[in-house]
Write an enzyme that holds these catalytic residues in place. Structure first.
Site, PDB file in Angstrom:
ATOM      1  N   ARG A  46       0.888  -1.006  -0.089  1.00 19.44           N
ATOM      2  CA  ARG A  46      -0.105  -0.028   0.109  1.00 19.44           C
ATOM      3  C   ARG A  46       0.816   1.177   0.091  1.00 19.44           C
ATOM      4  O   ARG A  46       0.675   2.267  -0.622  1.00 19.44           O
ATOM      5  CB  ARG A  46      -0.970  -0.036   1.210  1.00 19.44           C
ATOM      6  CG  ARG A  46      -1.621   1.155   1.345  1.00 19.44           C
ATOM      7  CD  ARG A  46      -3.066   1.216   2.019  1.00 19.44           C
ATOM      8  NE  ARG A  46      -3.160   0.192   3.294  1.00 19.44           N
ATOM      9  CZ  ARG A  46      -2.323   0.436   4.310  1.00 19.44           C
ATOM     10  NH1 ARG A  46      -1.617   1.380   4.549  1.00 19.44           N
ATOM     11  NH2 ARG A  46      -2.576  -0.544   5.206  1.00 19.44           N
ATOM     12  N   TYR A  98     -16.789  16.397 -16.194  1.00 19.96           N
ATOM     13  CA  TYR A  98     -17.147  15.206 -16.405  1.00 19.96           C
ATOM     14  C   TYR A  98     -18.173  14.790 -15.013  1.00 19.96           C
ATOM     15  O   TYR A  98     -18.029  15.177 -14.172  1.00 19.96           O
ATOM     16  CB  TYR A  98     -15.936  13.958 -16.141  1.00 19.96           C
ATOM     17  CG  TYR A  98     -16.383  12.642 -15.542  1.00 19.96           C
ATOM     18  CD1 TYR A  98     -17.257  11.852 -16.384  1.00 19.96           C
ATOM     19  CD2 TYR A  98     -15.864  12.111 -14.330  1.00 19.96           C
ATOM     20  CE1 TYR A  98     -17.558  10.387 -16.115  1.00 19.96           C
ATOM     21  CE2 TYR A  98     -16.151  10.919 -14.106  1.00 19.96           C
ATOM     22  CZ  TYR A  98     -16.848  10.124 -14.750  1.00 19.96           C
ATOM     23  OH  TYR A  98     -17.574   8.820 -14.302  1.00 19.96           O
ATOM     24  N   ASP A 170      -7.198  18.646 -15.081  1.00 16.47           N
ATOM     25  CA  ASP A 170      -7.419  17.344 -15.505  1.00 16.47           C
ATOM     26  C   ASP A 170      -7.132  17.251 -16.978  1.00 16.47           C
ATOM     27  O   ASP A 170      -7.862  17.839 -17.862  1.00 16.47           O
ATOM     28  CB  ASP A 170      -9.170  17.071 -15.233  1.00 16.47           C
ATOM     29  CG  ASP A 170      -9.547  15.720 -15.736  1.00 16.47           C
ATOM     30  OD1 ASP A 170      -8.985  14.847 -16.537  1.00 16.47           O
ATOM     31  OD2 ASP A 170     -10.450  14.884 -15.177  1.00 16.47           O
ATOM     32  N   LYS A 195      -8.355   6.016 -19.499  1.00 18.68           N
ATOM     33  CA  LYS A 195      -8.784   6.420 -20.673  1.00 18.68           C
ATOM     34  C   LYS A 195      -7.334   6.194 -21.791  1.00 18.68           C
ATOM     35  O   LYS A 195      -7.229   5.256 -21.886  1.00 18.68           O
ATOM     36  CB  LYS A 195      -9.268   7.746 -20.674  1.00 18.68           C
ATOM     37  CG  LYS A 195     -10.431   8.071 -19.583  1.00 18.68           C
ATOM     38  CD  LYS A 195     -11.491   7.244 -19.896  1.00 18.68           C
ATOM     39  CE  LYS A 195     -12.629   7.189 -18.812  1.00 18.68           C
ATOM     40  NZ  LYS A 195     -12.591   7.761 -17.744  1.00 18.68           N
TER      41      LYS A 195
HETATM   42  C1  LIG Z   1     -12.263  13.839 -17.435  1.00 16.69           C
HETATM   43  C2  LIG Z   1     -12.345  12.496 -16.620  1.00 16.69           C
HETATM   44  N1  LIG Z   1     -11.868  12.925 -15.443  1.00 16.69           N
HETATM   45  C3  LIG Z   1     -11.748  11.855 -14.478  1.00 16.69           C
HETATM   46  C4  LIG Z   1     -12.709  10.552 -14.791  1.00 16.69           C
HETATM   47  C5  LIG Z   1     -12.547   9.605 -13.743  1.00 16.69           C
HETATM   48  O1  LIG Z   1     -11.892   8.661 -13.854  1.00 16.69           O
HETATM   49  P1  LIG Z   1     -12.241   7.107 -13.477  1.00 16.69           P
HETATM   50  O2  LIG Z   1     -13.241   6.708 -14.144  1.00 16.69           O
HETATM   51  O3  LIG Z   1     -10.813   6.605 -13.699  1.00 16.69           O
HETATM   52  O4  LIG Z   1     -12.483   7.270 -11.942  1.00 16.69           O
HETATM   53  C6  LIG Z   1     -13.060  10.565 -15.964  1.00 16.69           C
HETATM   54  C7  LIG Z   1     -13.985   9.391 -16.375  1.00 16.69           C
HETATM   55  O5  LIG Z   1     -14.556   9.460 -17.328  1.00 16.69           O
HETATM   56  C8  LIG Z   1     -13.334  11.591 -16.905  1.00 16.69           C
HETATM   57  O6  LIG Z   1     -13.564  11.569 -18.055  1.00 16.69           O
END
Ligand SMILES: Cc1ncc(COP(=O)(O)O)c(C=O)c1O
Length: 379
Positions: A46, A98, A170, A195
């Site tokens: 961890r 998101y 992000d 992604k």
């Molecule tokens: C732009 C963006 N940020 C964060 C996330 C969250 O990521 P995760 O699904 O790996 O938790 C997503 C998920 O679709 C996303 O599209």
């Protein structure tokens, strides 16, 4: 070293014991100590694991960062960041992020005592106006999911620096191949590695990259103490995936540009949202801060029924959540990824029931265009 060389080699050392060219998966939860408290660098997975260390060095290198921290999902990475804040702090976040990010901030963090204001971060003055003496963090998604709205990272970094606010970007939609927020002045980059970094729709992971010693200590403590870390096998898979990020992104971009032009010319499509089209209102900013426009785009049809018809008549595109994999996906944001965002709130930034989002994969682009043409003809 240049991007693709770093993507292949950074963090991934030839194994000293065996000469293995690929990073071994150290599938062990614990590590033998030579004396009480005397370790060979690892005590418990961890807190740290050699496969994760290799991955984190690779991820840091992709963003030109000194440090990388892997988490068990993109949202877990966001949650890790929240441990840097305390009750009563204030956060400003891009409107139109998101849906999962919106849900986390409004349904998990707000009841806990963190107030978030969602503003159009494309408007620097609106961000300045939203700052209060309690503001500690600005969270920016650029491009936003799914409206592809851009924010000027450099201008926001200047603003944040003047106010002592941490700027977090992000960068999931573009990947480090097309945009590096740290070079534009951001403090921390967040990725859903699920992604493009993963790229094959077979893992869930998140990461934070940055170059600050103080944050390194704080985030390593969060990983160890809150515990939302990925296992060694997931780390190995992601380390394998990032080696091909550059070639995949080039192809995603090439295909998406072609699909965007096709949709733009289609009579059934009322609007296309893609930063690579001259019609995008922030085309100039896109050229200034991005090296390519990526594989994501959204488009609007006349109404929900038309969107449903297209979404359910495709053969090559699959109707599914997520994005960034080699295979093409179509998503109805209002009914899927953004279903938790109230209708009035999402419609305020243009996310209507008639909107569809594409994650354009790396298949032969003629097959993608033909697939869309056939589905559009069913409206
Ligand atoms: C732009 C963006 N940020 C964060 C996330 C969250 O990521 P995760 O699904 O790996 O938790 C997503 C998920 O679709 C996303 O599209």
């Amino acid at each position: 070293m240049r991007f693709n060389t770093r993507a292949i080699h950074a963090g991934d050392q030839v194994d000293a014991l065996t000469g293995a060219i690929c990073q071994p998966i150290i599938q062990s939860s614990t590590f033998v100590q030579e004396d009480i408290g005397v370790t060979r660098g690892y005590d418990y997975s961890r807190a740290g694991n050699p496969t994760r260390t290799a991955l984190e060095a690779n991820l840091a290198s992709l963003e030109g960062a000194r440090f990388g921290h892997a988490f068990s999902s993109g949202l877990a990475a966001l949650q890790g960041l929240m441990h840097l804040l305390k009750q009563g702090d204030h956060l400003v976040c891009s409107a139109g992020v998101y849906g999962g990010t919106w849900r986390f901030l409004t349904k998990v963090m707000a009841p806990w005592g963190l107030k978030t204001d969602f503003v159009d971060t494309a408007d620097v003055e609106a961000v300045r106006a939203a700052f209060t003496p309690a503001t500690r963090m600005l969270l920016v998604e650029t491009p936003t999911n799914p409206m592809m709205r851009l924010s000027d990272i450099r201008a926001l970094a200047d603003l944040c620096q003047a106010h002592g606010v941490l700027l977090v970007v992000d960068n999931t939609f573009l990947s480090p191949y097309f945009q590096n927020p740290l070079d534009l002045g951001a403090d921390v980059v967040l990725h859903s590695c699920t992604k493009y970094l993963g790229g094959h729709s077979d893992l869930i992971m998140g990461a934070l990259m940055h170059s600050r010693e103080d944050l390194h200590e704080a985030l390593a403590f969060v990983q160890k103490s809150a515990g939302a870390v990925p296992g060694p096998f997931e780390c190995f898979l992601l380390l394998r995936s990032t080696k091909t990020l550059g070639v995949r992104m080039e192809r995603h971009f090439e295909n998406a540009l072609r699909v965007a032009h096709f949709l733009d010319e289609s009579e059934a499509v009322t609007r296309v949202y893609y930063p690579g089209l001259e019609s995008h209102p922030q085309y100039e900013l896109a050229h200034r801060q991005m090296r390519g426009f990526g594989g994501m785009l959204s488009f609007e049809l006349k109404d929900y029924q038309a969107a449903r018809t297209v979404a359910t008549h495709l053969q090559v595109f699959s109707l599914a959540e997520s994005l960034g994999g080699v295979e093409s996906l179509i998503n109805h944001p209002a009914g899927m990824t953004h279903a938790s965002v109230p209708k009035a709130e999402r419609e305020a930034y243009g996310l209507t029931d008639a909107l569809l989002r594409l994650s354009v994969g790396i298949e032969d682009v003629e097959d993608l265009v033909e697939d869309l043409a056939l589905a559009l003809a069913k409206i």
